[in-house]
Write an enzyme that holds these catalytic residues in place. Structure first.
Site: not given
Length: 393
Positions: A209, A225, A247, A337
């Protein structure tokens, strides 16, 4: 105490202190251990190797607690927690963090135990049979190390079924906070510890971020997302001219709006869309909508090796669509991830996506899980989050 004997060709990984013994590596079991019970691990020739937690329902039949002959008691867990806290102290201080990962399961020597700290509340997940079996000792150790903290359990994830365990969630110790607000790198965010994803917040993306901020000044940003919109917060602080947060969860988007107000950022520069990302990207492609920066941080696509090929197709498709929406010279921050997705493979998938999108692309930065998500030297599987900043022409 029951005993587990391992095949001679599996001893090498244990001697290298890898914490897993798979079912195919077991030659015999002496005694009748319960699910999660601590067992002694021996070589095929009878040499003692380790103490571990037995799991009859999982392909990982034993998860190692210790390679030393010592009791797996409250003091054992206190020592592991204190070591984890010591490792993270400088990281917490540098980032001014009130939300961070305290326990990284196997990487902190506690297989199946994950814990995040949010101010004065610890949110813990017990994801293995051994962690469940020792739950009272683990909670007692946490109370000893953090006597003033609340403890909330979020063992309500599907992976527990692989260990033959039900989902569990609720307050363990202390009181339930009315609301939780954390701070990282000068950004504040609400955390829904009871209903939010995982333990309520993605602390692992903190460094990524911060990396986004340097690419967004005067740019239009699409955050896919978005969950509670923290990538978007950094984009707004970095001077983005507009941010679209997408989202599928309205609850997450509602928190995203509150987060903008919490940080006194310009909410008029932000749009919130409750949409399926795959469908929205195709709509944008078809109507010619373009962006300068896109953040692509999807959920885990590869839950098992059997699903890896499908995951590769999913990552390729979504990155190809994103690249088609970028203005020339624009940036794509893209992530996986999935622990089973190796960095080199993910890089190849992103490169192939550029070819399919008929765009030239260069990799300008590599990104990874935040520093509090340590990786044990004997447990490379602890490295799971990988990302790239791609410039697309």
């Amino acid at each position: 105490m029951s005993s587990v004997f391992v095949k001679a060709d599996r001893e090498k990984t244990l001697k290298r202190k890898h914490p897993w013994i798979f079912s195919k590596g077991v030659t015999k079991i002496e005694g009748e251990p319960e699910s999660g019970e601590t067992v002694d691990v021996f070589s095929e020739s009878g040499n003692w190797l380790a103490k571990g937690a037995y799991s009859p329902h999982s392909q990982i039949r034993v998860r190692i607690w210790s390679f030393e002959k010592r009791p797996i008691n409250k003091q054992f867990f206190i020592e592991k927690i204190e070591r984890a806290r010591t490792i993270r102290k400088p990281i917490i201080k540098r980032g001014g963090l009130t939300g961070y990962r305290l326990l990284c399961a196997e990487s902190d020597g506690l297989p199946g135990v994950t814990a995040d700290v949010y101010n004065d509340t610890i949110v813990i997940q017990l994801l293995s049979a051994g962690a469940e079996y020792k739950r009272d000792l683990i909670f007692d150790a946490l109370k000893h190390c953090y006597p003033e903290f609340n403890i909330f359990e979020r063992s309500d994830v599907d992976v527990r079924s692989k260990e033959g365990l039900p989902k569990v969630s609720g307050l363990v110790h202390g009181k339930m906070p009315k609301q939780v607000i954390i701070e990282e790198n000068g950004i504040k965010a609400y955390v829904d510890i009871a209903q939010g994803h995982k333990t309520g917040y993605y602390v692992d993306q903190r460094d990524s971020r911060a990396a986004l901020e340097k690419y967004v000044k005067g740019k239009s940003v699409l955050n896919c997302f978005s969950y509670t919109g923290t990538f978007g917060l950094y984009a707004l602080r970095g001077g983005a001219k507009s941010v679209v947060q997408v989202d599928a969860s309205q609850d997450a988007l509602d928190i995203a709006a509150k987060n903008v107000e919490l940080n006194k950022l310009n909410i008029n520069k932000m749009s919130l869309l409750k949409k399926d990302v795959f469908k929205l990207l195709r709509e944008y492609r078809d109507n010619g909508t373009k962006f300068d920066v896109i953040v692509m941080d999807p959920p885990k696509f590869a839950e098992s090796k059997a699903k890896l090929n499908d995951a590769c197709r999913g990552y390729k498709d979504i990155n190809m669509l994103a690249m088609k929406l970028l203005n020339p010279g624009g940036y794509l921050l893209t992530f996986s991830c999935s622990g089973l997705m190796e960095t080199a493979l993910f890089q190849k998938i992103v490169a192939d996506a550029a070819l399919d999108a008929n765009r030239d692309m260069v990799f300008v930065e590599r990104l990874s899980q935040a520093q509090d998500h340590i990786v044990g030297s004997a447990y490379p599987e602890g490295f799971y989050l990988k990302g790239f900043v791609c410039q697309v022409f």
